[in-house]
Design a protein around this motif. Sequence first.
Motif, PDB file in Angstrom:
ATOM      1  N   HIS A   1       0.945  -1.155   0.023  1.00 22.31           N
ATOM      2  CA  HIS A   1      -0.121  -0.074   0.096  1.00 22.31           C
ATOM      3  C   HIS A   1       0.874   1.322  -0.177  1.00 22.31           C
ATOM      4  CE1 HIS A   1      -2.913   2.984   0.735  1.00 22.31           C
ATOM      5  NE2 HIS A   1      -3.906   2.160   1.014  1.00 22.31           N
TER       6      HIS A   1
ATOM      7  N   CYS B   1       0.411   4.313   0.410  1.00 20.57           N
ATOM      8  CA  CYS B   1       0.353   5.314   1.452  1.00 20.57           C
ATOM      9  C   CYS B   1       0.761   4.958   2.826  1.00 20.57           C
ATOM     10  CB  CYS B   1      -1.149   6.007   1.467  1.00 20.57           C
ATOM     11  SG  CYS B   1      -1.566   6.477  -0.220  1.00 20.57           S
TER      12      CYS B   1
ATOM     13  N   HIS C   1      -7.636   6.734  -7.687  1.00 18.00           N
ATOM     14  CA  HIS C   1      -8.688   7.108  -6.885  1.00 18.00           C
ATOM     15  C   HIS C   1      -9.641   7.111  -7.977  1.00 18.00           C
ATOM     16  CE1 HIS C   1      -6.505   9.609  -3.684  1.00 18.00           C
ATOM     17  NE2 HIS C   1      -6.585   8.286  -3.259  1.00 18.00           N
TER      18      HIS C   1
ATOM     19  N   GLU D   1      -7.924  15.331   1.495  1.00 17.42           N
ATOM     20  CA  GLU D   1      -7.316  14.011   0.870  1.00 17.42           C
ATOM     21  C   GLU D   1      -6.933  14.350  -0.392  1.00 17.42           C
ATOM     22  OE1 GLU D   1      -6.528  11.497   2.757  1.00 17.42           O
ATOM     23  OE2 GLU D   1      -6.182   9.976   1.189  1.00 17.42           O
TER      24      GLU D   1
ATOM     25  N   VAL E   1      -3.832  -0.459  -4.989  1.00 18.62           N
ATOM     26  CA  VAL E   1      -4.836   0.004  -4.193  1.00 18.62           C
ATOM     27  C   VAL E   1      -5.887   0.874  -4.816  1.00 18.62           C
ATOM     28  CG1 VAL E   1      -5.327   1.336  -2.228  1.00 18.62           C
ATOM     29  CG2 VAL E   1      -3.195  -0.047  -2.192  1.00 18.62           C
TER      30      VAL E   1
ATOM     31  N   CYS F   1      -9.491   1.139  -0.259  1.00 16.87           N
ATOM     32  CA  CYS F   1      -9.171   2.296   0.656  1.00 16.87           C
ATOM     33  C   CYS F   1     -10.243   3.309   0.620  1.00 16.87           C
ATOM     34  CB  CYS F   1      -7.729   2.636   0.242  1.00 16.87           C
ATOM     35  SG  CYS F   1      -6.967   3.547   1.452  1.00 16.87           S
TER      36      CYS F   1
ATOM     37  N   THR G   1      -9.002   6.138   6.248  1.00 18.75           N
ATOM     38  CA  THR G   1      -8.294   7.302   6.570  1.00 18.75           C
ATOM     39  C   THR G   1      -9.429   8.401   7.137  1.00 18.75           C
ATOM     40  OG1 THR G   1      -6.603   7.159   4.831  1.00 18.75           O
ATOM     41  CG2 THR G   1      -7.020   9.295   5.979  1.00 18.75           C
TER      42      THR G   1
ATOM     43  N   LYS H   1      -5.644   5.301   9.134  1.00 17.90           N
ATOM     44  CA  LYS H   1      -4.697   6.572   9.211  1.00 17.90           C
ATOM     45  C   LYS H   1      -5.465   7.618   9.545  1.00 17.90           C
ATOM     46  CE  LYS H   1      -3.366   7.571   4.912  1.00 17.90           C
ATOM     47  NZ  LYS H   1      -4.029   8.935   4.675  1.00 17.90           N
TER      48      LYS H   1
ATOM     49  N   ASN I   1      -0.636  11.324   9.428  1.00 14.30           N
ATOM     50  CA  ASN I   1      -0.223  12.102   8.341  1.00 14.30           C
ATOM     51  C   ASN I   1      -0.474  13.477   8.601  1.00 14.30           C
ATOM     52  OD1 ASN I   1       0.304  13.030   5.753  1.00 14.30           O
ATOM     53  ND2 ASN I   1      -1.578  12.245   4.927  1.00 14.30           N
TER      54      ASN I   1
ATOM     55  N   MET J   1       3.408   9.635   8.738  1.00 15.90           N
ATOM     56  CA  MET J   1       3.494   9.550   7.400  1.00 15.90           C
ATOM     57  C   MET J   1       4.136  10.802   6.937  1.00 15.90           C
ATOM     58  SD  MET J   1       0.463   9.215   4.407  1.00 15.90           S
ATOM     59  CE  MET J   1       0.818   8.897   2.540  1.00 15.90           C
TER      60      MET J   1
ATOM     61  N   CYS K   1       3.045  11.823   1.734  1.00 13.28           N
ATOM     62  CA  CYS K   1       1.855  12.035   1.154  1.00 13.28           C
ATOM     63  C   CYS K   1       1.841  12.942   0.169  1.00 13.28           C
ATOM     64  CB  CYS K   1       0.670  12.683   2.460  1.00 13.28           C
ATOM     65  SG  CYS K   1      -0.811  13.167   1.517  1.00 13.28           S
ATOM     66  N   ARG K   2       1.283  13.104  -0.923  1.00 13.30           N
ATOM     67  CA  ARG K   2       1.328  14.125  -2.043  1.00 13.30           C
ATOM     68  C   ARG K   2       0.150  14.919  -2.211  1.00 13.30           C
ATOM     69  NH1 ARG K   2       5.734  11.218  -1.789  1.00 13.30           N
ATOM     70  NH2 ARG K   2       7.041  11.482  -3.455  1.00 13.30           N
ATOM     71  N   GLN K   3      -0.767  14.741  -1.259  1.00 17.13           N
ATOM     72  CA  GLN K   3      -2.075  15.523  -1.124  1.00 17.13           C
ATOM     73  C   GLN K   3      -2.749  15.396  -2.454  1.00 17.13           C
ATOM     74  OE1 GLN K   3       0.132  18.441   1.095  1.00 17.13           O
ATOM     75  NE2 GLN K   3      -1.713  19.141   1.621  1.00 17.13           N
ATOM     76  N   CYS K   4      -2.734  14.182  -2.915  1.00 17.15           N
ATOM     77  CA  CYS K   4      -3.252  13.855  -4.320  1.00 17.15           C
ATOM     78  C   CYS K   4      -4.997  14.042  -4.717  1.00 17.15           C
ATOM     79  CB  CYS K   4      -2.932  12.665  -4.857  1.00 17.15           C
ATOM     80  SG  CYS K   4      -3.201  11.428  -3.651  1.00 17.15           S
TER      81      CYS K   4
ATOM     82  N   LEU L   1       2.740   7.735  -6.230  1.00  8.15           N
ATOM     83  CA  LEU L   1       2.448   9.109  -5.585  1.00  8.15           C
ATOM     84  C   LEU L   1       2.949  10.456  -6.000  1.00  8.15           C
ATOM     85  CD1 LEU L   1       1.992   7.932  -1.645  1.00  8.15           C
ATOM     86  CD2 LEU L   1       0.402   7.648  -3.698  1.00  8.15           C
TER      87      LEU L   1
END
Length: 507
Positions: free
Chosen positions: A45, A47, A60, A83, A114, A147, A171, A224, A254, A295, A298-301, A309
């Motif tokens: 995973h 993340c 996503h 997110e 994922v 997820c 999350t 998370k 995170n 974490m 994270c790329r705040q995707c 990511l």
Amino acid sequence: MDAVMQQVAEHKGCGTSGGSGKASCGSGAGENDLPQEIWDKVKNHPCYSEEAHHHYARMHVAVAPACNIQCNYCNRKYDCANESRPGVVSEKLTPEQAAKKVLAVASTIPQMTVLGIAGPGDPLANPAKTFKTFELISKTAPDIKLCLSTNGLALPDHVDTIASYNVDHVTITINMIDPEVGAKIYPWIFWKHKRVEGIEAARILTERQLQGLEMLTERGILCKVNSVMIPGVNDKHLVEVNKAVKSRGAFLHNIMPLISAPEHGTVFGLTGQRGPSAQELKALQDSCEGEMNMMRHCRQCRADAVGLLGEDRSEEFTTDKIMAMEVNYDMEGRKAYQVAVEEERQAKVAARQEELATLAGEASDIKILAAVATKGSGLINEHFGHAKEFQIYELSTSGAKFVGHRRVDLYCQGGYGDEDSLETVIRAINDCHAVFVAKIGGCPKGDLAKAGIEAVDEYAHEFIEKSAIGWFKAYLEKVKTGEIVHESRGDAEIRQGALIATAAAAE
Ligand code: CLF
Ligand code: SF4
């Protein structure tokens, strides 16, 4: 709380003895740091495992447009900022379109392991679409992990359904446990068919979030917690949040920087609320790390992100394109590919361990940061001018530890270097002593040197950690012999401008 989750709650990233006898930190925790059941859940995973994010991808699907709360860092025209990076409008999908998209991506990107639902609103404010999507995907692509990311308001009502779909990872964005702090972040929530405002809204929200977290961890679902760091509003308070979520069994915390450019039109953007600097963010993450896994990758995707990511391949999978695609879901082919990825990953770990052993006996308090240009696989395999982000490693006698990443504007603009971009790159990695690249021209190398950053290209296409440890050893040697004097570097900028630039390009 069942026995496995009890072990998660008790697991402290730092100071845990890994296979090498070395302390393993945060989401970098590896196979030997975690109970087997947990390792099996996180190992692929991207993340939940920093280590996995170099090798495995997530996607996503934007099936959840509505939201049931208002955050001051969100503009409803855009994706969920809890997110997702604000500034990019996603294509909304039906569950059926989403299922087709998952098969199309999984067939094209075999390391995609994922599927997450993260907006563009709140997945649990759109439960029918969210769970229908999970149902379709679990039938057609059972090897893909499911997820979910939520603001938590509706979470307690859906925990049993989440468990029934075998969603292993959830999350929750928790920015406060004190309603007075919460009232500065959330103007209102929509609760029991009416709008509730102020401290009362924040009180209901925090109760529901913590209740939902407890219910999930009781059922063995890995949780998370995302928190947005808002200087002057909740930055100090997040240490309390960290303790509260750890004690309720959260696996990973995170802490993300606030993105609040005025162009986004959010309340915080328009009122001039600033985000944290790189040093402020790292200091808060460091101070929480003794408590639990942090974490930092994270790329705040976006709510329709696809790929590793650090990369964005969503443009390859627009609705028009996926509907026209012939999909051949080859589960065996995916498995075989992932076996090869695992071999590559093991080779990387072995190389790191081997190099780390050569640092044994070195006694020095020096800790420095280095930036790395990479396209993935744990290799230094990107040209300086092509890098859209740099990964940041902290080098010390304990080894090379991933501590973050910085987005930048592209330096290379089709054949020539852009001096303005170079300035922004330097500001983004200004706290680093070195930048590792596969290739770099003489001009930017000279400008970086003037700024006090050494561009290192002799480790091109080699493993990041092994190379960084080797370079750091030589650095310590030069300090010892007096060839160089070790000096601390300054702070660096978290580049909000680069986020907007990328977003505009994607629109
Ligand atoms: Fe998506 Fe989130 Fe699942 Fe990951 S993202 S729903 S846990 S699959 Fe990951 Fe993206 Fe950061 Fe989220 S990098 S914004 S933490
Ligand atoms: Fe926006 Fe997400 Fe907050 Fe809803 S939960 S207001 S979509 S940031």
